[in-house]
Design an enzyme around this catalytic site. Structure first.
Site, PDB file in Angstrom:
ATOM      1  N   CYS A 113       0.886  -1.055   0.161  1.00  0.00           N
ATOM      2  CA  CYS A 113      -0.085  -0.037   0.056  1.00  0.00           C
ATOM      3  C   CYS A 113       0.941   1.049   0.063  1.00  0.00           C
ATOM      4  CB  CYS A 113      -1.099   0.072   1.190  1.00  0.00           C
ATOM      5  SG  CYS A 113      -1.912   1.468   1.221  1.00  0.00           S
ATOM      6  N   ARG A 137      -0.158   4.704   2.953  1.00  0.00           N
ATOM      7  CA  ARG A 137      -0.124   4.424   4.575  1.00  0.00           C
ATOM      8  C   ARG A 137      -0.058   5.656   5.276  1.00  0.00           C
ATOM      9  NH1 ARG A 137       3.779  -0.252   4.548  1.00  0.00           N
ATOM     10  NH2 ARG A 137       4.345   0.223   2.350  1.00  0.00           N
ATOM     11  N   TRP A 154      -9.182   5.215  -0.040  1.00  0.00           N
ATOM     12  CA  TRP A 154      -9.708   5.728  -1.544  1.00  0.00           C
ATOM     13  C   TRP A 154      -9.167   5.333  -2.519  1.00  0.00           C
ATOM     14  CZ3 TRP A 154      -8.573   9.251   2.753  1.00  0.00           C
ATOM     15  CH2 TRP A 154      -7.585   9.797   2.646  1.00  0.00           C
TER      16      TRP A 154
HETATM   17  N1  ARG Z   1      -6.563  -2.159  -7.044  1.00  0.00           N
HETATM   18  C1  ARG Z   1      -7.681  -2.394  -6.417  1.00  0.00           C
HETATM   19  C2  ARG Z   1      -8.909  -1.952  -7.470  1.00  0.00           C
HETATM   20  O1  ARG Z   1      -8.847  -1.434  -8.103  1.00  0.00           O
HETATM   21  C3  ARG Z   1      -7.911  -1.881  -5.203  1.00  0.00           C
HETATM   22  C4  ARG Z   1      -7.077  -2.070  -3.862  1.00  0.00           C
HETATM   23  C5  ARG Z   1      -7.018  -1.074  -2.794  1.00  0.00           C
HETATM   24  N2  ARG Z   1      -6.711   0.409  -3.241  1.00  0.00           N
HETATM   25  C6  ARG Z   1      -7.110   1.109  -2.536  1.00  0.00           C
HETATM   26  N3  ARG Z   1      -6.695   2.532  -2.834  1.00  0.00           N
HETATM   27  N4  ARG Z   1      -7.084   1.122  -1.154  1.00  0.00           N
HETATM   28  O2  ARG Z   1     -10.058  -2.524  -7.111  1.00  0.00           O
END
Ligand code: ARG
Length: 384
Positions: free
Chosen positions: A74, A77, A248
């Site tokens: 991530c 963070r 988000w």
């Molecule tokens: N990459 C994933 C998607 O497009 C989401 C993963 C989590 N992303 C985040 N910004 N918390 O659906």
């Protein structure tokens, strides 16, 4: 404490050790919480008596936040302390889990000002199996194979969609590119159950481009909140298999991957043609140019709809601030370069130009091959 010689329980030893390590961390970072020694002794007794232990609400909140802080994949963070934790550990039936997931979607959406949030459902214990959510995310789009070798929707979930149809899901009469799949919640007592998402829980953004008027006519959209729902939250040796969480979006996740990847919506060629680019010669960089405009459309549309989103340049800078802060706090920040570097213009972002620490122990989000398979193919069930 002594245990019967004949049955040395290796798992309980591991649980004791993991619990102690977590409680040390909790008390080190939360000096106001009182004596680590007293709490550790109490948890040791609780584990000896019951084979498990129950986190205090403060431990749960801290554990969930640190699991985010430890998530190597991530880039977002910096705000790990702001994670809202919904303590739903007393919720374990499929219908209640689904209903609380839908509440989660509404609360996290928050009128467009998305709140990072996690809902923690019942843990795994020696006597009770925790509920499982099959879907990779609470909101995912169906993928269909149509006659004549055509396909529609999200190809990533073609197999999952087929499996849910076999389990009784009725897709819309005329399948579309963005049909929201039902949520599958499995419990030991009830088996897998399907729940249609209420429209109040599904917020989406219709995509348009700031300068290309034809773009809106493509009929593209994406959901506002990405809630990952098939990772297990592990805190101090306790597993919470149902613990959906969200932040988000960063624009590239949608514009460069979900809509761009060749094995997903694969929209780059169509957009390039609409842009009038010369697609007969790779050296015109028509792919790159179309991909940029697709990503501009995503950022522009979320922004103008008032839905939180971030771009990869801003987020990369924030991540370096996070790294600095962690270092100053005397911690290492585990990160996986292959996930942190954005899929668009990587070398234009500062996160490209360095190395990162490897994973540490401590609270984390984990997954296993069977769970991954279930999220993509709707099988095998967790309880057979
Ligand atoms: N990459 C994933 C998607 O497009 C989401 C993963 C989590 N992303 C985040 N910004 N918390 O659906």
């Amino acid at each position: 404490m002594s245990r019967p010689q004949s049955a040395p329980d290796v798992d309980l030893e591991a649980l004791q050790a993991a619990a102690e390590e977590f409680l040390q961390l909790f008390h080190t970072e939360n000096p106001a919480a009182g004596s680590a020694e007293l709490r550790i002794a109490a948890v040791r007794r609780e584990i000896d008596l019951t084979g498990t232990y129950w986190h205090t609400p403060d431990e749960l909140v801290f554990g969930a936040r640190v699991a985010w802080r430890n998530n190597e994949r991530c880039i977002g963070r910096l705000y790990w302390r702001s994670l809202q934790v919904r303590d739903l550990r007393d919720v374990s039936t499929a219908g209640d889990v689904a209903a609380h997931c839908f509440d989660h979607l509404r609360e996290a959406y928050n009128g467009g000002k998305i709140r990072p949030m996690i809902s923690v459902f019942a843990p795994e214990t020696p006597t009770t199996a925790a509920p499982r959510i099959w879907n990779e995310q609470l909101i995912r789009y169906a993928g269909y194979d149509l006659p004549e070798g055509k396909a529609i929707g999200d190809p990533r979930y073609r197999s999952f969609t087929t499996q849910l149809i076999q389990r009784g899901w009725r897709p819309p009469v005329s399948p579309g590119a963005f049909d929201v799949l039902p949520l599958v919640v499995e419990t030991l007592a009830e088996g897998p159950r399907l729940f249609e998402l209420p429209s109040s829980a599904v917020q989406e953004v219709e995509l348009e481009h700031p300068e290309l008027p034809w773009f809106a006519g493509l009929g593209l959209r994406w959901h506002a909140v990405p809630v990952i729902s098939n990772n297990t939250l592990v805190i101090g040796g306790i597993s919470y298999p149902a613990a959906p969480f969200n932040g988000w979006y960063m624009g590239t996740e949608i514009g460069a991957r979900n809509l761009g990847d060749n094995d997903r919506y694969a929209l780059v060629p169509e957009i390039a043609v609409r842009m009038g680019l010369d697609t007969s010669d790779e050296a015109t960089l028509w792919r790159d140019r179309a991909l940029v405009e697709l990503n501009r459309a995503v950022l522009h549309s979320y922004r103008s709809s008032g839905v939180s989103i971030t771009d990869h340049h801003t987020e990369s800078r924030r991540f370096l601030i996070h790294l600095e802060r962690e270092e100053r706090a005397g911690r290492t920040c585990p990160a996986d370069w292959t996930w942190i570097v954005p899929p668009l213009s990587g070398s234009q972002t500062p996160v490209f130009h360095r190395y990162y620490d490897d994973a540490n122990a401590g609270p984390s989000f984990v997954t296993d091959p069977e769970t991954v398979h279930r999220g993509l193919h709707g099988a095998p069930p967790a309880f057979r």
